[in-house]
Scaffold this motif. Sequence first.
Motif, PDB file in Angstrom:
ATOM      1  N   HIS A  69      -6.903  -8.201  -2.808  1.00 20.88           N
ATOM      2  CA  HIS A  69      -6.468  -7.242  -3.820  1.00 20.88           C
ATOM      3  C   HIS A  69      -7.476  -7.128  -4.944  1.00 20.88           C
ATOM      4  O   HIS A  69      -8.205  -8.073  -5.246  1.00 20.88           O
ATOM      5  CB  HIS A  69      -5.099  -7.653  -4.385  1.00 20.88           C
ATOM      6  CG  HIS A  69      -4.011  -7.522  -3.371  1.00 20.88           C
ATOM      7  ND1 HIS A  69      -3.293  -6.368  -3.200  1.00 20.88           N
ATOM      8  CD2 HIS A  69      -3.547  -8.378  -2.443  1.00 20.88           C
ATOM      9  CE1 HIS A  69      -2.429  -6.532  -2.221  1.00 20.88           C
ATOM     10  NE2 HIS A  69      -2.563  -7.747  -1.751  1.00 20.88           N
ATOM     11  N   SER A  93      -6.584  -8.969   4.126  1.00 24.04           N
ATOM     12  CA  SER A  93      -7.031  -8.113   3.040  1.00 24.04           C
ATOM     13  C   SER A  93      -7.213  -8.929   1.766  1.00 24.04           C
ATOM     14  O   SER A  93      -6.945 -10.121   1.740  1.00 24.04           O
ATOM     15  CB  SER A  93      -5.988  -7.023   2.786  1.00 24.04           C
ATOM     16  OG  SER A  93      -4.766  -7.627   2.397  1.00 24.04           O
ATOM     17  N   ALA A 104      -5.583  -1.882  -5.894  1.00 25.58           N
ATOM     18  CA  ALA A 104      -5.805  -1.551  -4.488  1.00 25.58           C
ATOM     19  C   ALA A 104      -5.793  -2.800  -3.631  1.00 25.58           C
ATOM     20  O   ALA A 104      -6.057  -3.905  -4.102  1.00 25.58           O
ATOM     21  CB  ALA A 104      -7.134  -0.827  -4.311  1.00 25.58           C
ATOM     22  N   GLN A 105      -5.473  -2.588  -2.379  1.00 25.85           N
ATOM     23  CA  GLN A 105      -5.573  -3.631  -1.368  1.00 25.85           C
ATOM     24  C   GLN A 105      -6.799  -3.289  -0.526  1.00 25.85           C
ATOM     25  O   GLN A 105      -6.824  -2.245   0.130  1.00 25.85           O
ATOM     26  CB  GLN A 105      -4.317  -3.658  -0.502  1.00 25.85           C
ATOM     27  CG  GLN A 105      -4.330  -4.750   0.540  1.00 25.85           C
ATOM     28  CD  GLN A 105      -3.101  -4.702   1.420  1.00 25.85           C
ATOM     29  OE1 GLN A 105      -2.777  -3.655   1.971  1.00 25.85           O
ATOM     30  NE2 GLN A 105      -2.422  -5.818   1.542  1.00 25.85           N
ATOM     31  N   LEU A 106      -7.818  -4.144  -0.577  1.00 24.27           N
ATOM     32  CA  LEU A 106      -9.017  -3.939   0.230  1.00 24.27           C
ATOM     33  C   LEU A 106      -8.681  -4.397   1.638  1.00 24.27           C
ATOM     34  O   LEU A 106      -8.364  -5.558   1.859  1.00 24.27           O
ATOM     35  CB  LEU A 106     -10.191  -4.728  -0.340  1.00 24.27           C
ATOM     36  CG  LEU A 106     -10.488  -4.511  -1.827  1.00 24.27           C
ATOM     37  CD1 LEU A 106     -11.719  -5.306  -2.239  1.00 24.27           C
ATOM     38  CD2 LEU A 106     -10.654  -3.053  -2.164  1.00 24.27           C
ATOM     39  N   GLN A 107      -8.721  -3.479   2.584  1.00 23.82           N
ATOM     40  CA  GLN A 107      -8.210  -3.760   3.918  1.00 23.82           C
ATOM     41  C   GLN A 107      -9.276  -4.119   4.936  1.00 23.82           C
ATOM     42  O   GLN A 107      -9.015  -4.877   5.861  1.00 23.82           O
ATOM     43  CB  GLN A 107      -7.394  -2.563   4.405  1.00 23.82           C
ATOM     44  CG  GLN A 107      -6.201  -2.312   3.503  1.00 23.82           C
ATOM     45  CD  GLN A 107      -5.483  -1.021   3.827  1.00 23.82           C
ATOM     46  OE1 GLN A 107      -6.093  -0.040   4.229  1.00 23.82           O
ATOM     47  NE2 GLN A 107      -4.176  -1.017   3.648  1.00 23.82           N
ATOM     48  N   PRO A 122       0.816  -1.217   0.000  1.00 26.22           N
ATOM     49  CA  PRO A 122       0.000   0.000   0.000  1.00 26.22           C
ATOM     50  C   PRO A 122       0.854   1.273   0.000  1.00 26.22           C
ATOM     51  O   PRO A 122       1.862   1.353   0.680  1.00 26.22           O
ATOM     52  CB  PRO A 122      -0.807  -0.119   1.297  1.00 26.22           C
ATOM     53  CG  PRO A 122      -0.907  -1.592   1.507  1.00 26.22           C
ATOM     54  CD  PRO A 122       0.421  -2.146   1.048  1.00 26.22           C
ATOM     55  N   THR A 149     -12.645   0.103   3.498  1.00 28.03           N
ATOM     56  CA  THR A 149     -11.376   0.841   3.507  1.00 28.03           C
ATOM     57  C   THR A 149     -10.427   0.155   2.549  1.00 28.03           C
ATOM     58  O   THR A 149     -10.279  -1.063   2.586  1.00 28.03           O
ATOM     59  CB  THR A 149     -10.735   0.846   4.907  1.00 28.03           C
ATOM     60  OG1 THR A 149     -11.671   1.405   5.825  1.00 28.03           O
ATOM     61  CG2 THR A 149      -9.467   1.677   4.930  1.00 28.03           C
ATOM     62  N   TYR A 150      -9.780   0.951   1.676  1.00 29.67           N
ATOM     63  CA  TYR A 150      -8.788   0.387   0.771  1.00 29.67           C
ATOM     64  C   TYR A 150      -7.642   1.375   0.601  1.00 29.67           C
ATOM     65  O   TYR A 150      -7.781   2.561   0.872  1.00 29.67           O
ATOM     66  CB  TYR A 150      -9.397   0.033  -0.594  1.00 29.67           C
ATOM     67  CG  TYR A 150      -9.791   1.209  -1.456  1.00 29.67           C
ATOM     68  CD1 TYR A 150      -8.901   1.739  -2.393  1.00 29.67           C
ATOM     69  CD2 TYR A 150     -11.046   1.798  -1.341  1.00 29.67           C
ATOM     70  CE1 TYR A 150      -9.265   2.826  -3.182  1.00 29.67           C
ATOM     71  CE2 TYR A 150     -11.414   2.867  -2.115  1.00 29.67           C
ATOM     72  CZ  TYR A 150     -10.508   3.381  -3.047  1.00 29.67           C
ATOM     73  OH  TYR A 150     -10.865   4.456  -3.829  1.00 29.67           O
TER      74      TYR A 150
END
Length: 169
Positions: free
Chosen positions: A138, A136, A86-89, A59, A162-163
Amino acid sequence: MGDIRDQLQTLTGADLLASQLSAAGGKAFVSVNAKTTQLDMNDVTDFWRSVHVPTYGSPIASSAVLVSGDVDSAPVVLQLPVNECAQLQAMIITNADAANPSTATLTLDNVIFFQMDVPPSSTVVAIGFQGIEPCSMHMVGGQQLAINQSGATAAQVSYALTYALTSQG
């Protein structure tokens, strides 16, 4: 200046796309001055990476975003531009309906990847600690993350996601 640099010299680092590097790079192996062209290609690729993927896929600092809304008004939760990843967190889904349970279905490009029951007046974790992924997941540019629900009153089912970007346009 080599063939590669000549083709790309009018672009700024922000405007330079990976697809342009790929198109220009094809000449690196058939050019008369292949060795210098290949060295130029390495330099340009390193420059592109420093602008668009500064953390090698981790990130990017200060790129975190929180999106939220009602499932009824916006089943598409997130759609990234083509040149971003993006990394979906973390993601939670809340059912505010006091009487009816909800079945929430998460899809990525219309393919179901997770389905869960959300009890009345409850919140469940979809992504993150105790969710579908331990940390997470991706998502690459051009993909579409959506939530569909059934059971509860649609306007009473909401989400928060949140990402953080791992590569940027």
